[in-house]
Design a protein around this motif. Structure first.
Motif, PDB file in Angstrom:
ATOM      1  N   GLY B 213      34.985  34.798  61.997  1.00 47.45           N
ATOM      2  CA  GLY B 213      33.844  35.477  61.393  1.00 47.45           C
ATOM      3  C   GLY B 213      33.668  35.089  59.928  1.00 47.45           C
ATOM      4  O   GLY B 213      34.363  34.218  59.410  1.00 47.45           O
ATOM      5  N   TRP B 214      32.707  35.729  59.273  1.00 49.41           N
ATOM      6  CA  TRP B 214      32.408  35.430  57.878  1.00 49.41           C
ATOM      7  C   TRP B 214      33.631  35.675  56.996  1.00 49.41           C
ATOM      8  O   TRP B 214      33.965  34.875  56.118  1.00 49.41           O
ATOM      9  CB  TRP B 214      31.206  36.263  57.434  1.00 49.41           C
ATOM     10  CG  TRP B 214      30.824  36.065  56.009  1.00 49.41           C
ATOM     11  CD1 TRP B 214      30.947  36.974  55.003  1.00 49.41           C
ATOM     12  CD2 TRP B 214      30.277  34.882  55.406  1.00 49.41           C
ATOM     13  NE1 TRP B 214      30.507  36.425  53.828  1.00 49.41           N
ATOM     14  CE2 TRP B 214      30.091  35.148  54.043  1.00 49.41           C
ATOM     15  CE3 TRP B 214      29.922  33.626  55.903  1.00 49.41           C
ATOM     16  CZ2 TRP B 214      29.572  34.208  53.148  1.00 49.41           C
ATOM     17  CZ3 TRP B 214      29.411  32.680  55.027  1.00 49.41           C
ATOM     18  CH2 TRP B 214      29.234  32.982  53.666  1.00 49.41           C
ATOM     19  N   GLU B 215      34.314  36.818  57.258  1.00 51.02           N
ATOM     20  CA  GLU B 215      35.526  37.152  56.498  1.00 51.02           C
ATOM     21  C   GLU B 215      36.552  36.025  56.590  1.00 51.02           C
ATOM     22  O   GLU B 215      37.131  35.602  55.592  1.00 51.02           O
ATOM     23  CB  GLU B 215      36.156  38.436  57.062  1.00 51.02           C
ATOM     24  CG  GLU B 215      35.259  39.650  57.004  1.00 51.02           C
ATOM     25  CD  GLU B 215      35.052  40.128  55.575  1.00 51.02           C
ATOM     26  OE1 GLU B 215      36.040  40.124  54.817  1.00 51.02           O
ATOM     27  OE2 GLU B 215      33.919  40.468  55.216  1.00 51.02           O
ATOM     28  N   GLY B 216      36.738  35.557  57.810  1.00 50.50           N
ATOM     29  CA  GLY B 216      37.716  34.500  58.036  1.00 50.50           C
ATOM     30  C   GLY B 216      37.352  33.234  57.277  1.00 50.50           C
ATOM     31  O   GLY B 216      38.206  32.587  56.671  1.00 50.50           O
ATOM     32  N   VAL B 218      35.511  33.027  54.556  1.00 49.14           N
ATOM     33  CA  VAL B 218      35.707  33.285  53.126  1.00 49.14           C
ATOM     34  C   VAL B 218      37.180  33.119  52.754  1.00 49.14           C
ATOM     35  O   VAL B 218      37.519  32.436  51.787  1.00 49.14           O
ATOM     36  CB  VAL B 218      35.200  34.705  52.766  1.00 49.14           C
ATOM     37  CG1 VAL B 218      35.710  35.132  51.393  1.00 49.14           C
ATOM     38  CG2 VAL B 218      33.684  34.743  52.814  1.00 49.14           C
ATOM     39  N   ASP B 219      38.068  33.720  53.551  1.00 51.63           N
ATOM     40  CA  ASP B 219      39.505  33.619  53.265  1.00 51.63           C
ATOM     41  C   ASP B 219      39.969  32.173  53.277  1.00 51.63           C
ATOM     42  O   ASP B 219      40.684  31.725  52.387  1.00 51.63           O
ATOM     43  CB  ASP B 219      40.313  34.398  54.318  1.00 51.63           C
ATOM     44  CG  ASP B 219      40.142  35.892  54.139  1.00 51.63           C
ATOM     45  OD1 ASP B 219      39.640  36.294  53.067  1.00 51.63           O
ATOM     46  OD2 ASP B 219      40.492  36.643  55.073  1.00 51.63           O
ATOM     47  N   LYS B 220      39.537  31.443  54.320  1.00 49.30           N
ATOM     48  CA  LYS B 220      40.027  30.074  54.477  1.00 49.30           C
ATOM     49  C   LYS B 220      39.496  29.156  53.376  1.00 49.30           C
ATOM     50  O   LYS B 220      40.233  28.307  52.876  1.00 49.30           O
ATOM     51  CB  LYS B 220      39.620  29.525  55.856  1.00 49.30           C
ATOM     52  CG  LYS B 220      40.378  30.174  57.012  1.00 49.30           C
ATOM     53  CD  LYS B 220      40.331  29.294  58.241  1.00 49.30           C
ATOM     54  CE  LYS B 220      41.273  29.769  59.329  1.00 49.30           C
ATOM     55  NZ  LYS B 220      40.759  30.975  60.039  1.00 49.30           N
ATOM     56  N   GLU B 228      37.909  29.552  45.241  1.00 46.59           N
ATOM     57  CA  GLU B 228      36.926  30.631  45.183  1.00 46.59           C
ATOM     58  C   GLU B 228      35.546  30.174  44.754  1.00 46.59           C
ATOM     59  O   GLU B 228      34.539  30.703  45.191  1.00 46.59           O
ATOM     60  CB  GLU B 228      37.389  31.681  44.158  1.00 46.59           C
ATOM     61  CG  GLU B 228      38.672  32.409  44.510  1.00 46.59           C
ATOM     62  CD  GLU B 228      38.387  33.649  45.346  1.00 46.59           C
ATOM     63  OE1 GLU B 228      37.196  33.935  45.558  1.00 46.59           O
ATOM     64  OE2 GLU B 228      39.345  34.287  45.782  1.00 46.59           O
ATOM     65  N   LEU B 231      32.514  29.755  46.890  1.00 41.66           N
ATOM     66  CA  LEU B 231      31.966  30.884  47.633  1.00 41.66           C
ATOM     67  C   LEU B 231      30.849  31.614  46.913  1.00 41.66           C
ATOM     68  O   LEU B 231      30.292  32.558  47.430  1.00 41.66           O
ATOM     69  CB  LEU B 231      33.085  31.875  47.968  1.00 41.66           C
ATOM     70  CG  LEU B 231      34.029  31.339  49.043  1.00 41.66           C
ATOM     71  CD1 LEU B 231      35.287  32.166  49.102  1.00 41.66           C
ATOM     72  CD2 LEU B 231      33.337  31.310  50.388  1.00 41.66           C
TER      73      LEU B 231
END
Lengths: 93, 565
Positions: B213-216, B218-220, B228, B231
């Protein structure tokens, strides 16, 4: 639309129908693939998501909406000035 | 590259080929059907000015959604991350709205048939010839590059020989553009738009699913090379190559957002032609605005897959991405340009794969068809009719248009083979583009609002502006002025703009202006308000057909997107 042959439809075609034909056929083909012919390998590839089925249904829904649009707002062909005698112009829907 | 070719070979089966073949059948069918609408040269070159706004609007976006956009922007997404959205939200939307609201009344209202013809009416023959010839030349070069990219993708994906793919693709594009003229090109662009969305949207969804997902994502991305900064869209230092945040923002806003993008979107005939083909002033004004809605959303299905590829495709993530960001070759041998292809290979099963290939090929072909249809109009009207064979009957120019299309295709096959000898030709073409478009925009904007501006100022400004841009390019190339990233073309465009304005003003002061009677409809202060306004009755009625209001909605949405990302 085609019942009234006096309508000047020969000069124009509705590109919406061509688009609907394309997405409809694509949607149908990959939906069938998604339901009947999906292998475990395919599923593993897409992280367990049956993308053929999902995209297929999406395409079919899109096709339906497009056809609805064509039905609600049919293409009108304005009669050019020099053919004013041929006065069976269809009304804007 | 030879090692990689095997890895990139997509596992296409009979169903994928059938889906692909079906698409090509429809493309040719559209060409055949559109042919029935062609009875005069205006039908052929400008679709008889009869198309509805949603068709021209989607074609407006699709004509630009070619090779550079789809492959290049996903590559940018893999490399720079979210700052790539500037090419869309800053680098396109404001200019598209400006074209719609401010410039379209002059283009459409003056009934010129091409952008060079506007130059002819406003500034006379020298400016016309400079603009017409340079535009025609650029189109042939770009068409060849599109053709080559198309063929190399076919070669890579399906293993067909390069020469066969080039000729086959050229024949198909020629068949429908020579038969149906601009209508066929435009209808196919609309079809292509939907195929690209049908190809890229599922790819994005599967990709997001794959990385969690989007969260994943962003983390990766945050934990990967690049970090960062990839992003958030601002300040975008990696993209511009400026270390300083303020300079970077300035470069994006003025260089990319103002000069480059306004130059491209408001004076590039490939785009403007689509709006000119619409059926009324209101529809012409709505064309770029309707195009702006999908344009806002395209980055989500182009850049995000690129970013996903940058973290999930083995050949492009981790140490490979780090090496590429440092300007070295990746150990895997892949480049960011392969991002989309590698992601398709990794994620899509047969069936969806066929649609994705159709979408990619569609984008390349539509790009080339757009170049061809703009080229044949400018060549036939602005070079052939204006300077070589004047005063022939209209049917003569209609035939000439078809012959010119065929010749242009053959030339494009030639430039495609030239293109095949360069590894980074697209960069140079984009640079060339900024040479011609940035000064053109300066000359246009000055000419539209300053009635005193003279004919000599028209052409001398153009030549000087182009010279300035080439000067900056040479300084950056030879390393005299160190400008990494995309900064060089931003500054080059800025210089072209400033020099063009300065030269135009100085030359205007020393030469005699055109009589005001000849400038009616071409200059803002001399054009009666009635001829600039659109009708608001019949098919142009309703608030949802009001260009001003639509433009406001687009602008508001763009600002919201900039705040969120």
């Amino acid at each position: 639309m085609g019942s009234d042959t006096r309508k000047r439809t020969a000069g124009a075609f509705d590109v919406r129908l061509v688009i609907a034909l394309l997405t409809g056929v694509y949607g149908a083909v990959i939906t069938v693939l998604g339901i009947g012919f999906v292998s475990d390998e395919d599923l593993a590839k897409a992280g367990g998501m049956n993308i053929n089925l999902i995209a297929g249904i999406g395409l079919l829904v899109f096709t339906g909406l497009f056809l609805l649009w064509v039905k609600l707002r049919p293409l009108t062909v304005p009669v050019p000035e020099d053919e004013e005698d041929d006065s069976s112009q269809s009304e804007q829907g | 590259m030879t090692v990689l070719a095997q890895d990139l070979r997509l596992d296409a089966n009979a169903i994928d080929y059938a889906l692909l073949a079906f698409y090509f059948a429809l493309v040719l069918g559209i060409g055949y059907l559109a042919r029935k609408q062609v009875s005069s040269s205006l039908d052929f070159f400008l679709s008889g000015r009869s198309l509805p706004a949603w068709v021209t609007g989607l074609a407006f976006v699709a004509a630009n959604l070619g090779a550079i956009e789809v492959m290049g922007m996903s590559a940018n997404g893999a490399q720079y991350g979210l700052p790539t959205v500037h090419y869309f939200w800053i680098g396109a939307i404001p200019a598209m709205l400006f074209l719609a609201i401010v410039m379209m009344p002059f283009y459409y209202g003056s009934k010129v048939r091409s952008v060079p013809e506007f130059m002819l009416r406003r500034f006379g023959k020298p400016a016309h010839l400079v603009n017409g010839v340079s535009f025609a030349l650029a189109q042939i070069l770009i068409a060849g590059a599109n053709l080559f990219l198309l063929a190399s993708v076919v070669n890579l994906l399906l293993g067909w020989p390069l020469w066969l793919s080039i000729i086959l693709a050229a024949v198909i594009v020629l068949a429908y553009t020579a038969l149906g003229g601009l209508s066929a090109a435009i209808y196919n662009e609309v079809l292509q738009f939907f195929v690209i969305v049908a190809a890229l949207l599922p790819l994005t969804l599967v990709g997001l699913h794959e990385v969690g997902g989007w969260e994943g994502l962003v983390d990766k991305v945050a934990s990967g090379p690049g970090g960062e900064e990839q992003l958030s869209s601002w300040p975008g230092n990696q993209l511009t190559g400026f270390g300083d945040n303020f300079l970077s923002v300035l470069g994006i806003v003025f260089g990319l957002g103002f000069v480059l993008s306004f130059g491209y979107w408001t004076t590039n005939f490939v785009e403007v032609q689509r709006a000119m083909a619409s059926k009324s002033m209101s529809a012409a004004q709505r064309t770029p605005i309707i195009g702006a809605f999908p344009k806002m959303l395209v980055p989500f299905i182009v850049i995000i897959p690129g970013m996903i590829a940058g973290v999930s495709v083995t050949e492009l993530s981790g140490e490979n991405k780090a090496a590429l960001l440092a300007g070295e070759a990746a150990p895997s041998g892949a480049t960011f340009n392969d991002a989309l292809l590698l992601l398709m290979r990794d994620l899509l099963p047969n069936g969806m794969l066929g649609i994705a290939i159709a979408g990619l090929l569609a984008s390349f072909m539509a790009g080339m068809a757009a170049n061809l249809s703009a080229f044949n109009t400018v060549f036939t009207y602005d070079i052939w009719q204006a300077y070589i064979k004047k005063d022939k009957p209209d049917q003569y120019y209609l035939r000439a248009g078809r012959v010119v299309t065929a010749c242009a295709t053959i030339l494009a096959i030639g430039t495609a083979f030239i293109a095949s000898t360069y590894s980074n030709l697209m960069d140079y073409l984009q640079q060339l583009f900024s040479f011609f478009n940035a000064p053109l925009f300066a000359t246009f904007i000055l000419g539209m609002f300053w009635k005193r501006m003279t004919a000599h100022a028209g052409w001398s400004g153009l030549v000087a502006g182009t010279g300035a841009a080439i000067g900056v390019f040479l300084l950056a190339e030879t390393g005299v002025w160190d400008l990494p990233g995309q900064g060089a073309s931003f500054i080059g465009a800025g210089a072209a703009f400033v020099v063009d304005i300065a030269v135009s003003v100085v030359v205007t002061m020393m030469t005699r202006p055109k009589p005001e009677t000849q400038l009616v409809g071409l200059v803002y202060s001399l054009t009666p308000k009635e001829s600039r306004t659109r009708s608001t009755v019949g098919e142009d009625a309703g608030w949802y057909r009001n260009p001003g209001l639509l433009a406001g909605i687009v602008l508001a949405l763009t600002i919201v997107l900039n705040i969120f990302f």
